[in-house]
Design a protein around this motif. Structure first.
Motif, mmCIF file in Angstrom:
data_model
loop_
_atom_site.group_PDB
_atom_site.id
_atom_site.type_symbol
_atom_site.label_atom_id
_atom_site.label_comp_id
_atom_site.label_asym_id
_atom_site.label_seq_id
_atom_site.Cartn_x
_atom_site.Cartn_y
_atom_site.Cartn_z
ATOM 1 N N VAL A 269 0.779 -1.383 -0.030
ATOM 2 C CA VAL A 269 0.019 -0.010 0.091
ATOM 3 C C VAL A 269 0.915 1.205 0.012
ATOM 4 N N LYS A 270 1.808 1.215 0.862
ATOM 5 C CA LYS A 270 2.557 2.338 0.968
ATOM 6 C C LYS A 270 3.606 2.585 -0.336
ATOM 7 N N CYS A 277 3.077 9.283 -6.446
ATOM 8 C CA CYS A 277 3.462 10.540 -6.020
ATOM 9 C C CYS A 277 4.790 10.791 -7.124
ATOM 10 N N LEU A 278 5.369 9.584 -7.334
ATOM 11 C CA LEU A 278 6.713 9.753 -8.102
ATOM 12 C C LEU A 278 6.254 10.041 -9.727
ATOM 13 N N GLU A 279 4.937 9.292 -9.870
ATOM 14 C CA GLU A 279 4.500 9.557 -11.518
ATOM 15 C C GLU A 279 4.024 11.107 -11.514
ATOM 16 N N LYS A 283 7.089 16.514 -5.680
ATOM 17 C CA LYS A 283 7.817 16.280 -4.287
ATOM 18 C C LYS A 283 8.881 15.535 -4.465
ATOM 19 N N THR A 284 10.276 15.728 -3.846
ATOM 20 C CA THR A 284 11.420 14.928 -3.767
ATOM 21 C C THR A 284 11.114 13.670 -3.215
ATOM 22 N N ARG A 316 10.868 7.059 -11.141
ATOM 23 C CA ARG A 316 10.706 8.548 -11.486
ATOM 24 C C ARG A 316 11.129 8.629 -13.043
ATOM 25 N N ALA A 317 12.403 8.550 -13.230
ATOM 26 C CA ALA A 317 12.901 8.425 -14.450
ATOM 27 C C ALA A 317 11.952 7.992 -15.721
#
Length: 328
Positions: A269-270, A277-279, A283-284, A316-317
């Motif tokens: 879940v986390k 969030c990364l997509e 945020k860092t 993220r990349a």
């Protein structure tokens, strides 16, 4: 020349995957002839005559009868739409024929949801297998005596091959070509069709959907609490105390209901929230890490890679349109 039999069962097929895999073996034949050799593969479509709507027109597949196929080297089961429907009629005959062929030395490969038909033969009992990640819960429920490896894009065990999603089927075809005719042939096919030959996991494509299709209301309540409190440092002991259930009973019931131990469910879940969030966010990675309840960089990175198949910075990349400076 190896004889490849692509089985056409009754029902609605997913023809793009079927023809994509066939094309890999056709390209292997081109490599053979360009190097002064006879074609490596004879490709046969056998089973039920198929007609279905495809791109606003009718797609027809003319097949040979299975009785006319003598000693195929490898049988392929294509993806099907009706994955929960028990085979009947002509399709049941095809499955019985496959079992006979396997016991006579023929290898069998399933593509994507074709694993459901393969499992109905009984040949997957106690064997590792793969199918599309979205079919995980249904597959485990229907075939509990198999060993589904949902993160794998392919498996190879005692003459039985299975592949995950549609593009994973292409990787399985390349794997088989390399096994039969070497790395150079497989690389030729991969380059010609622009397939990533080194891909070995579908973890990065999995969308964790919560696995709430079960009858245990108490466990569902715990699942919902986990999903609403993703920023907290949750533990099995904490959940057991909060919901007035023994730790042992919680672990047993949770695993039975969701096919995941509670600690793994919490992690998934986390990480699913972190992936989103990364997509889409700005945020860092450190900010995202804290937002999903981690404060140890090494631990977060290790759990993320175990579940997603990539590090946070790699994920993220690959999947975000934002350019950020991170060091994970």
């Amino acid at each position: 020349m190896k004889k490849l039999c692509f089985l056409i069962p009754d029902g609605t097929l997913k023809p793009t995957t079927l023809f994509g895999v066939i094309e890999v073996f056709e390209k292997a034949n081109i490599y053979a002839t360009e190097n002064g050799k006879e074609p490596f593969y004879e490709i046969i479509l056998a089973g039920v005559q198929a007609k279905q709507i495809f791109h606003n027109s009718m797609l027809s597949i003319i097949t040979d009868s299975i009785q006319s196929i003598k000693a195929p080297d490898l049988i392929f089961i294509p993806p099907i739409e009706e994955i929960a429907a028990k085979p009947v009629g002509e399709t049941q005959v095809l499955l019985e024929w496959m079992v006979d062929q396997y016991h006579s030395g023929t290898e069998i490969a399933s593509l994507c949801t074709g694993a459901f038909l393969l499992a109905y033969t009984g040949l997957l009992k106690d064997k590792d297998c793969a199918t599309h990640w979205r079919a995980e819960s249904l597959f485990i429920k229907m075939f509990p005596d198999t060993k589904l490896l949902v993160d794998k894009i392919m498996t190879d065990k005692k003459g039985i091959y299975t592949a995950g999603g549609a593009s994973s089927s292409l990787n399985l075809a390349l794997y088989i070509v390399e096994k039969h005719h070497g790395r150079d042939t497989a690389l030729f096919c991969a380059k010609l069709l622009e397939i990533d030959i080194e891909r070995n996991s579908q973890s990065q494509f999995i969308l964790f959907e919560g696995q709430k299709n079960h009858a245990d209301d108490g466990i569902r309540e715990i699942q919902e609490f986990i999903e609403k409190n993703v920023e907290e440092k949750l533990s099995v002991d904490f959940l057991a105390e909060k919901f007035s259930i023994s730790r042992r009973s919680l672990v047993r019931r949770f695993k039975k209901a969701t096919n995941n131990p509670p600690i793994e469910y919490i992690q998934r879940v986390k990480i699913e929230v972190a992936k989103r969030c990364l997509e889409s966010g700005k945020k860092t990675i450190n900010e995202i890490m804290y937002a999903v309840g981690y404060n140890d960089v090494k631990a977060f990175r290790e759990v993320f890679k175990k579940i997603a198949g990539l590090t946070p910075i790699e994920y993220r990349a690959k999947y975000s349109s934002y350019e950020m400076e991170d060091n994970m």
